[in-house]
Design an enzyme around this catalytic site. Structure first.
Site, mmCIF file in Angstrom:
data_model
loop_
_atom_site.group_PDB
_atom_site.id
_atom_site.type_symbol
_atom_site.label_atom_id
_atom_site.label_comp_id
_atom_site.label_asym_id
_atom_site.label_seq_id
_atom_site.Cartn_x
_atom_site.Cartn_y
_atom_site.Cartn_z
ATOM 1 N N ALA A 146 48.886 41.826 45.761
ATOM 2 C CA ALA A 146 49.118 42.911 44.801
ATOM 3 C C ALA A 146 49.085 42.345 43.389
ATOM 4 C CB ALA A 146 50.478 43.555 45.052
ATOM 5 N N LYS A 147 49.074 43.199 42.425
ATOM 6 C CA LYS A 147 49.240 42.796 41.028
ATOM 7 C C LYS A 147 49.662 44.030 40.249
ATOM 8 C CE LYS A 147 48.667 38.896 38.796
ATOM 9 N NZ LYS A 147 48.832 37.565 39.410
ATOM 10 N N GLY A 148 50.352 43.798 39.134
ATOM 11 C CA GLY A 148 50.760 44.925 38.314
ATOM 12 C C GLY A 148 50.821 44.531 36.869
#
Ligand code: NAD
Length: 457
Positions: A146-148
């Protein structure tokens, strides 16, 4: 193969073929002539999504991945975009854009950092989330990727504004967060302090303390010993393995390190302790060269007092570009993306490149380095020490039982050595470079779980 039609369609015409008479929609136009530059970075050698996908495609071809699975693995599972209203210190309300992308969670909870930066955009976050998927799989952690991020300039925010922004962003992505579903960590411009706010906001919402919802926390509230040094330590471990494989001694091996922050300074320090001679280091103030070996503890002390290498006395000056092409045994790019490109790859003289940074080498440079016989330890393997100790932090939080630093380092060494050996084995079997082999290991692990699980409903 059917899926290769998809791949060939993604090949872009050469950018140099444009002329002023081209239509405004012509893909051959330089990116700034079409729409906003951020929309068109796909066309560029240095676009991270492009860099990642070109390596993915090559590995998928060698694995002969089924077309359906190929399509699944090329798409993120979930993309969340939120508006984050924040009451600023001057009483005005400002609205920021926040993003969280869960690329693939087939192997376990999504894992990936949160960055606060003006350059955050959905395409880049998608690429970075995919990158995390492959990185976790190459070291065989039970995590997805994931990444944000939030589009903001944290240097212009007060501490109070930063806290309110972090808490509202956390509230906005509550539906995905959780130790079993999505576990963030620090990334560009976020740190232990920010992780503590994320953990507190999540815990307040669910009604009890949940330390395992983020990693990279302060040790006092469930962080792991050894996490700060883990990425640089991982670089040192795989560099030693690479030198051993090539029949070279670590003792006396010459090293150049670009970037002297968390990753670069720890890698330089531990490589020196292992017997290597670090002859060049750099940061954004420039490069520092001493053929007799740089005093790394003195350089670290200088950075602690001066917040950078500027003014460091124990070496002569050289540029960051010159550092990359020094005649050394090992080059550790540990600063930025896209520093080794088709423009300078032919000039690189190191025998081993250990990619401490994410994406320091463009896809265009890969084949040039291969032709020169340079042994590249790819980023998804070389800098996986950080996420590995993040995994240890999550395990310790869930078990409520904390390990000594020696245990953390010993287990990190086991995982890095085993992963290096697995990638090396596949690279020899298929006669491909280490990067392609690392992607093959990762993609086949994710693909295997997809085949076993099947498609729900
Ligand atoms: P950091 O901010 O601690 O250090 C970055 C260093 O790069 C600083 O010394 C900075 O001065 C230097 N730098 C910046 N611009 C430069 C330039 N133009 N030329 C030369 N040096 C320059 O960051 P970090 O945590 O050490 O991360 C470095 C890289 O490693 C990034 O690509 C990051 O994504 C990657 N990475 C970090 C971790 C981690 O655990 N910290 C894990 C995996 C990957």
């Amino acid at each position: 193969m059917q899926h290769w039609a998809l791949v060939s369609r993604r090949t872009h015409p050469p950018i140099r073929a444009w002329s002023d008479t081209c239509m405004a929609t012509d893909l051959r136009l330089p990116t700034d002539k079409i729409v906003r530059p951020d929309k068109d970075r796909f066309l560029d050698e240095v676009n991270p999504f492009e860099a990642m996908m070109s390596r993915f495609d090559r590995a998928a071809e060698l694995l002969d991945l089924e077309p359906g699975l190929y399509k699944v693995l090329r798409h993120p599972e979930k993309q969340i975009i939120i508006s984050i209203p924040v009451m600023m210190d001057n009483g005005e309300v400002e609205v920021f854009e926040g993003i969280r992308v869960l690329y693939n969670t087939s192997r376990g909870p999504a894992k990936g950092g949160i960055r606060f930066d003006m350059a955050v955009n959905l395409e880049e976050v998608k690429a970075l989330a995919a990158w995390m998927t492959w990185k976790c799989a190459v070291v065989n952690l039970p995590f997805g990727g994931a990444k944000g991020g939030v589009v903001c300039d944290p240097s212009k925010l007060s501490m109070g504004e930063l806290e309110r922004l972090t808490r509202r962003y956390t509230a906005g992505i509550m539906s995905t967060l959780g130790p079993d579903s999505d576990v963030p960590a620090p990334d560009v411009n976020t740190n232990e302090r920010v992780m503590a706010w994320v953990m507190d906001t999540y815990s307040m919402r669910v009604g009890h303390t949940v330390t395992a919802v983020v990693t990279g926390k302060p040790v006092e509230m469930g962080g792991s010993l050894g996490r700060r040094e883990a990425t640089g330590r991982g670089c040192m471990i795989v560099t030693k393995e690479a030198l051993r494989h090539l029949g070279l001694e670590i003792k006396g091996a010459t090293v150049a390190v670009q970037g002297f922050g968390n990753v670069g300074s720890v890698a330089a320090d531990l490589l020196t302790k292992a017997g290597a001679k670090v002859v060049a280091i750099s940061d954004k103030s420039g490069g520092y060269h001493n053929p007799s070996g740089i005093n790394i503890p003195a350089a670290i002390a200088h950075v602690q007092t001066h917040r950078g290498l500027d003014g460091f006395k124990g070496a002569s000056a050289l540029s960051n570009d010159e550092l990359l092409t020094l005649d050394v045994d090992v080059l550790v790019p540990a600063a930025l993306e896209n520093v080794i490109t088709s423009r300078n790859a032919a000039k690189i003289r190191a025998k081993v490149i250990c990619e401490g940074a994410n994406g320091p080498t463009t896809a265009g440079a890969d084949s040039i380095l291969d032709e020169k016989g340079i042994f590249v330890i790819p980023d998804i393997l070389a800098n996986a020490g950080g996420v590995t100790v993040s995994y240890f932090e999550w395990v310790q939080d869930r078990g409520g039982y904390f390990w000594t630093e020696d245990v953390v380092n010993e287990r990190l060494t086991d995982i890095m050595c085993r992963s290096f050996a697995e990638v090396l084995k596949l690279s020899s079997q298929h006669k491909v470079n280490m990067r392609t082999a690392a992607y093959m290991v990762s993609i086949s692990r994710v693909a295997t779980v997809h085949r076993l699980r099947g498609i729900y409903a």
